[in-house]
Write a protein that holds these residues in place. Structure first.
Motif: not given
Length: 269
Positions: A161-185
């Motif tokens: 389908m042909p569309v028109h698009y534009r970049r806009i600001k995001c609106r989110k519930e709550g805060g930014v999330r930081f998911a931690l992963d890894g091993s050792g250092i």
């Protein structure tokens, strides 16, 4: 890691998934620094959109941005996979777009638009020309949507389908999330649920016994560094593509562990 290695790893992931953009209300918090127009463009541009079926498991698998199960991570069906000309090697992950159906009165649903978050990559298929089946080949600006999102702006029979698009600001519930992963250092941090510009271009992390340490982009919105930060509360400084920087202090407590997710402040609209 070389650009070729990043590209190759990303392409493998993209055989499985397509990605997204989400709209949700978010709470405000402190931010500073200058801004550019990259994340707040209001100019409509031309592109095309297709969809994938509701039974497709790609939303449970995740995508090229690393968000994992898109429903569990809060993005739901308001997501989109971007073609190579839009994907920016994963830096665009988390950005939000508004799409509306155009030029096809048979299939368009008049007066409607959708807001989606970029969560995946639509890999090019060079076995077909860009105008003959290679929907996501350069230079096409192509969006691949869950059928649930596609059907909010067009009848499913519309297909490409042909569309028109534009970049806009995001609106989110709550805060930014930081998911931690890894091993050792080795520490890897997935950053998600980002308001404002939505896409992050720079990350710094700080322990109680360190200064601010820059993190490198691994892939999508996964960031990493080698440093011994165990038994220290962690703070984050993140910079969005519009130049705005947000600092969240002591996001993770002293006793944090790999596999945990913590919530910081949120960008203002």
């Amino acid at each position: 890691m070389t650009a070729a290695m990043i590209r190759a790893g990303t392409s493998l992931l993209l055989l499985q998934v397509l990605f997204t953009t989400v709209a949700a209300h978010f709470s405000s918090s402190s931010s500073s620094s200058s801004s550019s127009s990259s994340a707040t463009l209001s100019e409509w541009r031309s592109g095309r959109a297709t969809y994938y079926a509701a039974a497709d498991p790609r939303d449970a698998v995740g995508g090229a941005c690393g968000y994992g199960d898109l429903v569990k991570s809060g993005y739901g069906m308001a997501t989109v996979g971007l073609s190579e000309s839009l994907f920016e090697r994963g830096q665009i992950c988390g950005a939000c777009f508004e799409l509306r159906c155009v030029d096809d009165l048979r299939w368009c649903i008049p007066g409607t638009s959708i807001i989606v978050t970029a969560t995946n990559f639509c890999a090019p298929n060079y076995g077909f020309p860009a105008d003959g089946g290679g929907h996501c080949n350069p230079p096409n600006n192509h969006f691949v949507l869950p059928i649930e999102a596609f059907e909010k702006i067009a009848i499913w029979k519309a297909a490409n389908m042909p569309v028109h698009y534009r970049r806009i600001k995001c609106r989110k519930e709550g805060g930014v999330r930081f998911a931690l992963d890894g091993s050792g250092i080795f520490l890897s941090v997935l950053i998600s649920n980002v308001g404002g510009a939505g896409d992050i271009v720079g990350v710094k992390i700080k322990g109680s016994r360190t200064g601010w340490l820059p993190m490198g982009r691994n892939w999508g919105q996964n960031w990493h560094l080698n440093a011994d930060l165990k038994n220290q509360p962690l703070s984050f400084e993140i910079t969005a593509s519009d130049g705005i920087t947000l600092t969240s202090y002591n996001v993770a407590p002293k006793g944090w562990n790999f596999g945990q997710t913590f919530e910081g402040k949120q960008f203002e609209s």
